[in-house]
Design a protein around this motif. Structure first.
Motif, PDB file in Angstrom:
ATOM      1  N   SER A   1       0.062   8.129  -4.000  1.00  0.00           N
ATOM      2  CA  SER A   1      -0.926   8.764  -4.877  1.00  0.00           C
ATOM      3  C   SER A   1      -1.762   9.793  -4.115  1.00  0.00           C
ATOM      4  O   SER A   1      -2.236  10.776  -4.710  1.00  0.00           O
ATOM      5  N   ALA A   2      -1.922   9.609  -2.806  1.00  0.00           N
ATOM      6  CA  ALA A   2      -2.644  10.596  -1.998  1.00  0.00           C
ATOM      7  C   ALA A   2      -1.888  11.918  -1.964  1.00  0.00           C
ATOM      8  O   ALA A   2      -2.488  12.996  -2.028  1.00  0.00           O
TER       9      ALA A   2
ATOM     10  N   ASN B   1      -7.636   5.867   0.250  1.00  0.00           N
ATOM     11  CA  ASN B   1      -6.927   5.019  -0.720  1.00  0.00           C
ATOM     12  C   ASN B   1      -6.615   3.641  -0.136  1.00  0.00           C
ATOM     13  O   ASN B   1      -6.809   2.607  -0.781  1.00  0.00           O
ATOM     14  N   VAL B   2      -6.106   3.625   1.092  1.00  0.00           N
ATOM     15  CA  VAL B   2      -5.793   2.343   1.732  1.00  0.00           C
ATOM     16  C   VAL B   2      -7.085   1.608   2.079  1.00  0.00           C
ATOM     17  O   VAL B   2      -7.180   0.382   1.906  1.00  0.00           O
TER      18      VAL B   2
ATOM     19  N   TYR C   1       0.788  -1.223   0.000  1.00  0.00           N
ATOM     20  CA  TYR C   1       0.000   0.000   0.000  1.00  0.00           C
ATOM     21  C   TYR C   1       0.831   1.290   0.000  1.00  0.00           C
ATOM     22  O   TYR C   1       0.275   2.364   0.189  1.00  0.00           O
TER      23      TYR C   1
ATOM     24  N   GLU D   1      -8.402  -0.274  -0.818  1.00  0.00           N
ATOM     25  CA  GLU D   1      -7.667  -1.522  -1.058  1.00  0.00           C
ATOM     26  C   GLU D   1      -8.111  -2.611  -0.087  1.00  0.00           C
ATOM     27  O   GLU D   1      -8.234  -3.782  -0.457  1.00  0.00           O
TER      28      GLU D   1
ATOM     29  N   TYR E   1      -2.548  13.971  -4.997  1.00  0.00           N
ATOM     30  CA  TYR E   1      -3.963  14.266  -5.265  1.00  0.00           C
ATOM     31  C   TYR E   1      -4.139  15.757  -5.531  1.00  0.00           C
ATOM     32  O   TYR E   1      -3.801  16.607  -4.691  1.00  0.00           O
TER      33      TYR E   1
ATOM     34  N   SER F   1       2.011   2.626  -2.593  1.00  0.00           N
ATOM     35  CA  SER F   1       1.545   3.384  -3.758  1.00  0.00           C
ATOM     36  C   SER F   1       0.248   4.122  -3.447  1.00  0.00           C
ATOM     37  O   SER F   1       0.002   5.213  -3.983  1.00  0.00           O
ATOM     38  N   ALA F   2      -0.580   3.540  -2.570  1.00  0.00           N
ATOM     39  CA  ALA F   2      -1.835   4.205  -2.207  1.00  0.00           C
ATOM     40  C   ALA F   2      -1.558   5.511  -1.474  1.00  0.00           C
ATOM     41  O   ALA F   2      -2.263   6.503  -1.654  1.00  0.00           O
TER      42      ALA F   2
ATOM     43  N   LYS G   1      -7.250  11.574   2.184  1.00  0.00           N
ATOM     44  CA  LYS G   1      -7.107  10.855   0.922  1.00  0.00           C
ATOM     45  C   LYS G   1      -6.310   9.558   1.107  1.00  0.00           C
ATOM     46  O   LYS G   1      -6.644   8.517   0.518  1.00  0.00           O
ATOM     47  N   ALA G   2      -5.269   9.595   1.941  1.00  0.00           N
ATOM     48  CA  ALA G   2      -4.481   8.390   2.189  1.00  0.00           C
ATOM     49  C   ALA G   2      -5.314   7.326   2.904  1.00  0.00           C
ATOM     50  O   ALA G   2      -5.246   6.132   2.574  1.00  0.00           O
TER      51      ALA G   2
ATOM     52  N   VAL H   1     -13.746   6.757  -5.697  1.00  0.00           N
ATOM     53  CA  VAL H   1     -13.097   5.486  -6.069  1.00  0.00           C
ATOM     54  C   VAL H   1     -14.103   4.336  -6.062  1.00  0.00           C
ATOM     55  O   VAL H   1     -13.729   3.167  -6.094  1.00  0.00           O
TER      56      VAL H   1
END
Length: 440
Positions: free
Chosen positions: A158-159, A185-186, A152, A189, A162, A154-155, A181-182, A227
């Protein structure tokens, strides 16, 4: 070849991480847990204990008539004994209900009576104890960022890229946006990973701000919508302050599922169940830990005088209250420490059990009628016969709630909030050091 994995602890909604290389495990990256944190700040203490200095007549009138506070020796004796199943103020034996255990393990037997959730999951070892649900929190993000090549990463990266967050000029607001955002994102997943719901921690700095909590959950929901995570797969984890309960009640009426955490008292759980909160998380072992070295809490001292474990007694009392009144709330027992705790709570909706205890249960053949009884200790039918005081069943308001918390809850709630805030500040500080990423 070395293998890396992340371990996250569902029991507390927090995360810890370990690097596994070959057969050697490094020390877990531990977060500031409630029981290891320092004393709560005076600001937090005063915010939840305005009535503590001088009990009101109404408080005194409902105090237990049982004898004086148990001595330390008596407290130790009770806490070493097997917990009794408690009612509102007494003891009830649930109807015996044998389960089919032919050639089965203890884990098979108890899984028929309560949903068992591992309190830790090693991502490269799902076959032993597949996770059914998960929590994403600031401390989980710290665990991920603390490891090279962690799952994770990359998650989180990417946050930090953003676009909406990067347009915010105020550094504190920008960091808060990155954190939201993080988490999402996680969380997105983890939704792919578990069959149940994923709970997302809401910023504990808002614990005493009802509008702020509602706004933050709406922000997280909007990010999850982006998402395409279905809302029925989500819970939002909110501290059990009065303001937190009000916010959760408002959100539940909107159709948003909430998860109340840091619950240590009947007052919190009763108010939460009346408010229609989806999941109420009680910390059984931590109540016992407090009782070993402290006194002066009415409910704890009453349980000890009756020969009951105070954590088990609270869970049983809350279960009976919820089922007697037909409330929708599901109960979750966290900080479960051993087999004795597990068997004393069978029938509760969710039991979050340490992996070492699960392993022992899995390796032990279920033999009915020996050391442990494979029967529900808590049942809706038994709950219907339990009597509660009139004032306990009336609608809880803020004055009543505050006056009934008790010193244990005041201390542990404040300390838990402080611990969560500390984790949030740590991850935001980390983000401030690595932002902007190379591609921004």
């Amino acid at each position: 070849m070395s293998c890396y994995c992340v371990i996250f602890f569902y029991q507390t909604g927090k995360a810890n991480a370990a690097v596994r290389g070959g057969s050697t495990d490094t020390k877990f990256i531990r977060d500031m847990e409630i029981m290891s944190a320092t004393h709560p700040s005076s600001a937090l203490s005063s915010a939840i204990s305005p009535c503590r200095a001088a009990p009101k007549p109404s408080q005194l009138s409902c105090r237990s008539t049982i004898g004086s506070t148990p001595s330390r020796e008596w407290r130790k004796l009770v806490l070493r004994s097997r917990p009794a199943s408690a009612t509102g103020r007494g003891v009830v034996t649930a109807t015996r209900a044998e389960v089919s255990i032919a050639e089965g393990t203890e884990l098979d037997a108890i899984s028929k009576l309560s949903e068992i959730v591992p309190d830790s999951v090693i991502f490269d070892d799902f076959e032993r104890f597949p996770p059914k649900a998960a929590t994403v929190s600031a401390s989980l993000l710290l665990g991920i960022t603390g490891l090279p090549r962690a799952k994770y990463h990359s998650a989180i990266d990417s946050a930090l890229a953003y676009g909406r967050c990067n347009t915010i000029q105020s550094p504190p607001d920008r960091l808060s946006c990155f954190l939201s955002k993080a988490l999402v994102n996680v969380g997105a997943e983890l939704v792919k990973l578990v069959p149940g719901r994923v709970s997302t921690e809401v910023d504990a700095r808002l614990a005493y701000d009802t509008p702020g909590l509602i706004e933050k959950v709406h922000e997280l929901l909007a990010l999850y919508d982006e998402v395409e995570v279905p809302r029925d797969r989500l819970l939002f984890k909110i501290p059990a302050t009065w303001q937190g309960i009000e916010a959760a009640s408002y959100l539940e009426k909107e159709g948003v599922q909430t998860h109340l955490t840091l619950v240590y008292s009947f007052a919190q759980a009763a108010a939460a169940s009346q408010a229609g909160i989806s999941v109420i998380q009680l910390y059984i072992g931590r109540i016992r830990d407090w009782a070993r070295t402290n006194s002066g809490d009415r409910d704890v001292d009453t349980a000890l005088q009756m020969g009951q474990d105070p954590g088990i007694a609270l869970a049983t009392r809350v279960y009976n209250f919820v089922h007697k009144n037909g409330y929708k709330s599901k109960l979750m027992a966290a900080a479960v420490r051993n087999k004795q705790d597990v068997f004393s709570l069978l029938g509760l909706d969710y039991l979050i059990v340490p992996v070492k205890v699960l392993q022992s249960l899995k390796e032990s053949k279920a033999v009915f009628g020996e050391k442990y009884a494979f029967e529900p200790r808590l049942t809706p039918s038994a709950a219907k016969s339990i009597a509660f005081r009139v004032d306990e069943s009336k609608k809880w308001d803020q004055v009543k709630f505050t006056s009934e918390l008790g010193p244990m809850t005041e201390e542990m709630l404040a300390t838990g909030i402080e611990s969560s805030i500390a984790q949030t500040r740590r991850i935001e500080e980390h983000f401030s050091k690595i932002w902007p990423p190379p591609n921004v």
